[in-house]
Every structure is written in C-alpha cells, then in structure tokens.
Design a protein around this motif. Structure first.
Motif, PDB file in Angstrom:
ATOM      1  N   VAL A 192      -4.219   7.028  -0.719  1.00 38.48           N
ATOM      2  CA  VAL A 192      -3.886   5.730  -1.310  1.00 38.48           C
ATOM      3  C   VAL A 192      -3.594   5.991  -2.781  1.00 38.48           C
ATOM      4  CG1 VAL A 192      -4.729   3.427  -1.861  1.00 38.48           C
ATOM      5  CG2 VAL A 192      -5.244   4.444   0.364  1.00 38.48           C
ATOM      6  N   THR A 193      -2.372   5.670  -3.204  1.00 39.05           N
ATOM      7  CA  THR A 193      -1.966   6.062  -4.551  1.00 39.05           C
ATOM      8  C   THR A 193      -2.660   5.214  -5.622  1.00 39.05           C
ATOM      9  OG1 THR A 193      -0.089   4.542  -4.500  1.00 39.05           O
ATOM     10  CG2 THR A 193       0.323   6.809  -3.779  1.00 39.05           C
ATOM     11  N   GLY A 195      -6.871  -7.994  -1.901  1.00 43.73           N
ATOM     12  CA  GLY A 195      -6.025  -8.803  -2.760  1.00 43.73           C
ATOM     13  C   GLY A 195      -5.856 -10.191  -2.165  1.00 43.73           C
ATOM     14  N   PRO A 196      -5.104 -11.077  -2.842  1.00 42.14           N
ATOM     15  CA  PRO A 196      -4.864 -12.411  -2.289  1.00 42.14           C
ATOM     16  C   PRO A 196      -3.865 -12.348  -1.134  1.00 42.14           C
ATOM     17  CG  PRO A 196      -3.776 -12.155  -4.431  1.00 42.14           C
ATOM     18  CD  PRO A 196      -4.489 -10.871  -4.162  1.00 42.14           C
ATOM     19  N   GLY A 197      -4.379 -12.400   0.108  1.00 42.87           N
ATOM     20  CA  GLY A 197      -3.503 -12.400   1.275  1.00 42.87           C
ATOM     21  C   GLY A 197      -3.129 -11.024   1.792  1.00 42.87           C
ATOM     22  N   TYR A 198      -3.702  -9.994   1.266  1.00 45.22           N
ATOM     23  CA  TYR A 198      -3.434  -8.640   1.771  1.00 45.22           C
ATOM     24  C   TYR A 198      -4.567  -7.723   1.337  1.00 45.22           C
ATOM     25  CZ  TYR A 198      -2.281  -7.190  -2.960  1.00 45.22           C
ATOM     26  OH  TYR A 198      -2.353  -6.902  -4.285  1.00 45.22           O
ATOM     27  N   ARG A 199      -4.639  -6.569   1.993  1.00 46.43           N
ATOM     28  CA  ARG A 199      -5.602  -5.560   1.556  1.00 46.43           C
ATOM     29  C   ARG A 199      -4.942  -4.197   1.445  1.00 46.43           C
ATOM     30  NH1 ARG A 199     -10.107  -5.117   6.267  1.00 46.43           N
ATOM     31  NH2 ARG A 199     -10.684  -7.060   5.281  1.00 46.43           N
ATOM     32  N   ILE A 200      -5.487  -3.403   0.549  1.00 42.18           N
ATOM     33  CA  ILE A 200      -5.060  -2.018   0.430  1.00 42.18           C
ATOM     34  C   ILE A 200      -6.135  -1.194   1.138  1.00 42.18           C
ATOM     35  CG2 ILE A 200      -4.562  -0.118  -1.175  1.00 42.18           C
ATOM     36  CD1 ILE A 200      -2.533  -2.364  -1.421  1.00 42.18           C
ATOM     37  N   GLY A 201      -5.832  -0.756   2.377  1.00 40.49           N
ATOM     38  CA  GLY A 201      -6.839  -0.056   3.175  1.00 40.49           C
ATOM     39  C   GLY A 201      -6.650   1.449   3.137  1.00 40.49           C
ATOM     40  N   ASN A 256       0.818  -1.212   0.000  1.00 36.41           N
ATOM     41  CA  ASN A 256       0.000   0.000   0.000  1.00 36.41           C
ATOM     42  C   ASN A 256       0.859   1.273   0.000  1.00 36.41           C
ATOM     43  OD1 ASN A 256      -1.996   1.913   0.296  1.00 36.41           O
ATOM     44  ND2 ASN A 256      -3.017   0.945   2.024  1.00 36.41           N
ATOM     45  N   LEU A 257       1.564   1.541   1.091  1.00 37.44           N
ATOM     46  CA  LEU A 257       2.401   2.737   1.247  1.00 37.44           C
ATOM     47  C   LEU A 257       1.639   4.043   0.973  1.00 37.44           C
ATOM     48  CD1 LEU A 257       5.708   1.458  -0.460  1.00 37.44           C
ATOM     49  CD2 LEU A 257       5.224   1.628   2.009  1.00 37.44           C
ATOM     50  N   PRO A 258       0.583   4.317   1.753  1.00 33.65           N
ATOM     51  CA  PRO A 258      -0.176   5.557   1.554  1.00 33.65           C
ATOM     52  C   PRO A 258       0.505   6.756   2.206  1.00 33.65           C
ATOM     53  CG  PRO A 258      -1.139   4.326   3.350  1.00 33.65           C
ATOM     54  CD  PRO A 258       0.013   3.491   2.838  1.00 33.65           C
TER      55      PRO A 258
END
Ligand code: CA
Length: 418
Positions: A261-262, A394-400, A22-24
């Motif tokens: 969130v980019t 996503g598969p195994g992670y989320r972009i929150g 993510n890296l927001p």
C-alpha cells in the motif's frame, strides 16, 4: 477525499480493500504464466507488465513491470512513483477512454498466485510501541525497569534477516531452539513451546541513501507499507536476548501481506505521534504528522475451526514513526537500500484487548485467552492460522492491505537426525 469511481464495478463496492483510491502493488502469476507486477483493484488484478509492453502504460526506456518485484520502480523515486500512479488512476477511472484496451489485462484475484511484492534487501525490526515495550519490560524485568533507559530517546531495533521474510500464505514451521527455564540448571535443545505472533507494520524503503538523512528526507524515501507478522519464539528469546538482543527467536520467519500500500494512498490518513515525555534530539524531532490512522486486527483460527478476533488496535499507537526510525537507522552513516524493510515493532494499544502479541494478551501465559471455539491459548498451537488485517477508513471507502496470514505446522521430528 471521497470514493474515486472506477468503470470496474467491484472497485466501487462498499467495504472493498482495493478501491481506485488504493491501487496497491503486488507480484502475481496468471494461470500457467511467469510472475510479473500487478495492481489490485476491486476483485481483480491488473497485469501492468502487458499494459507496459503494449504502450498503454508509459514508463520510459527501461521496463519496470515485467519482473517479479517492484524494486525497479521503487528505486526511481517520488516523481516517477507519482507519474506511474496517476496513469493507473486515469486508466481505471469511470469514463476512461482506454477501458476497452485495459479490460483484457485484468485477472480475477481468486485465479492468481501471489508472491513477495519486492525483493527484500535487508530487514530491520524496531521496538517502537510504548505499550508493548512497557508490557514486555514489566514481564521480563519488573514494572520499575520496564522501559530501557534509552527508549524515550531513540527508536531501538535489531538487524533481522531478509532471508526470513515470506509472503502471506506460507506455512510457518515451529522452530527448534536452545531453551532454559529459570528453575532448570542446564539449557535444552527442543521445539519452542512459546511460539507467538507480533502484529506490526512494515515500511519499505524506495529511494536509497548514503549517509545520514533527516526525518523529512526519510519520509520521502518510503515507498509504501505492508502488514507484518514477526513470528517470535518467546522461550528461545528469553534465554538468548541479553546482551545482543533477539537472534534465533526471530529468525524462523517474518510474514508480510502481498500488496504494497503506497505512502501516496495513505497520505490523507496521516496523524501525529503521541505527546513526547522527554524532548527528542533535533535529528529525530517531529516535523509533521508521520504516523497513519490504520485500524489493525488479528484473528486466530485453530485447525478446522472458525476464527476469533484476538486483538484490535491502531498504528497511531506507535511512539516513533517509520520516518524517525529510518532517520535514526541512517544516522551513523549506514547506507539504506531500495527494498529495505523496517518492522515498526509490535503495535499494542493501552487496553488489554488491543495488545499485539499473545505474550501480552495472555500475560506470559498466566491469563490464557478463550477462543470462540471454547479452546484456550497462551501461545500458538500447531495448526493455528494467524491472520493480520488492516485498513484506513475514509468517507465511503477504505484503503485495505489484504490479508497477512500463516499457519503453524509441527516442528520437525529432530532437525539433526539424519
Ligand atoms: Ca518485532
């Protein structure tokens, strides 16, 4: 893509909003220090201003991060955005050689104060959700005239106020305004009794433009997205909105989430707009998937009580993408600036539990909602805390997105009594 592993263990925890993928971007104040740019990762925020000053993050001659906004980076364009993001990814990846240099620049998220992540140049709000426009139009003008005649041909909007945009956590004062019920002969000036939320996504313009831009050019200009609550006084709106649209009903406050969130982080969640009922004019035609598959929800917590989820929907319900809105916005030659904020319009789904405003959820107050506490709501009460949530899975992670929250505080006794 799967979870990108970081040496920071909290970034690898299942369900975190802020994995390495993510890296927001936000603006934060470390305890007792001046605000500067920061990047959320796991349960920490990375001080990119000090990383840049020590040359660990290389950004060129003009510093980007030692300021209380991301506009400097936003203005530089997609090549610099990518280079910056790649460096962050490398620094935070599992096995990174720079780990010991970077660790000293992390602060627990719980210890910092978050501010608006960018300087809002101008704010435009659209009306691009078909279910929302149909619901509101049905209530205001009847089912036959629900969608205005222009609606299927262009994303309609109004110019809002950049000055009204506030960061999550800012208290929201119930507004006074001019109100006139259908059965009242004269208008009255009073606190709004039908104060409401609107669940939206805000798109942020990075690179500026002069003159019209294509949908593809517009898509490349968008730096990122935030959750956005367009607080709306329905009683004020109903009396003032014709013929020039909303004015004071939407000028009290617009809350945004503190992390940008980019577009880069959302890239693999792109989806197509819905099927077109009538073909769009060529300058607005779809050129690829430009919506995103984002799960969105809203909770309402009365003062001192537990929160109830009042709606759950998805950004893919929009009829027009942010790129189409931006292309249309520029079509007259209107210059667009770094830091322009475009509200998507209220995001409602097809069924009753996926509506993005209380106006729709309570059908104009005729069908009040029952909260988990047993209380009912047609519109917002003083002390209510509204929180927007959003993520891409996503598969195994989320972009929150983190939270976009605001508590309604009572109207002033009388704003003109001095
Ligand atoms: Ca709105």
């Amino acid at each position: 893509m799967t979870l990108r592993k970081s040496w920071l263990s909290s970034a690898n925890v299942d369900g975190t909003d802020f994995p390495l993928n993510n890296l927001p971007y936000g603006v934060f104040s470390p305890p007792g220090k001046a605000p500067r740019c920061g990047v959320a990762i796991g349960d920490q925020v990375l001080d990119v201003a000090t990383l840049e000053e020590q040359g660990i993050l290389v950004t060129g001659d003009t510093p980007i991060c030692r300021r209380p906004s991301w506009n400097t980076l936003m203005n530089r364009g997609p090549v610099t955005w990518l280079r910056f993001r790649d460096q962050l990814t490398t620094l935070m990846s599992e096995g990174a050689a720079a780990r010991s240099d970077v660790e000293a620049h992390l602060y627990p998220l719980s210890s910092v104060l978050l501010q608006l992540p960018f300087t809002v140049s101008e704010y435009t709000d659209f009306y691009a959700g078909r279910h929302h426009a149909t619901n509101v139009g049905t209530m205001f003008r009847g089912a036959e005239n629900a969608l205005p005649p222009n609606w299927l041909h262009m994303p309609i909007g109004y110019n809002g106020r950049a000055s009204s945009v506030v960061v999550s956590g800012t208290p929201i004062r119930r507004p006074w305004g001019q109100v006139k019920g259908a059965d009242q002969p004269q208008p009255a000036f009073m606190p709004s009794r039908r104060f409401d939320l609107e669940l939206e996504l805000g798109a942020i313009v990075g690179t500026p433009s002069q003159g019209p831009v294509s949908v593809d050019e517009a898509d490349a200009m968008i730096f990122g997205y935030v959750l956005l609550n367009d607080w709306s006084a329905r009683d004020i709106q109903a009396w003032e909105y014709q013929p020039l649209g909303p004015f004071q009903a939407k000028a009290t406050a617009t809350t945004i989430s503190p992390w940008i969130v980019t577009a880069a982080a959302l890239e693999e969640f792109r989806v197509h707009t819905p099927e077109r009922q009538v073909p769009l004019l060529p300058y607005l035609a779809d050129t690829g998937p430009m919506l995103y598959d984002l799960n969105l929800s809203v909770t309402l917590a009365p003062s001192g009580k537990a929160a109830t989820t009042i709606t759950a929907t998805n950004y893919r319900e929009m009829y027009y993408s942010a790129a189409q809105q931006l292309a249309h916005h520029s079509s007259s030659g209107c210059p667009m600036r770094t830091g322009d904020l475009l509200g998507s319009g209220t995001i409602s789904g097809a069924d009753k539990h996926s509506r993005g405003s209380l106006l729709e959820l309570s059908w104009g107050g005729k069908e009040p909602l029952t909260l988990d506490s047993g209380e009912t709501r047609s519109f917002l009460e003083d002390g209510d805390t509204l929180t927007l949530h959003g993520y891409a899975q996503g598969p195994g992670y989320r972009i929150g997105f983190g939270e976009c929250s605001g508590t309604v505080v009572p109207a002033l006794a009388n704003p003109f009594m001095r």
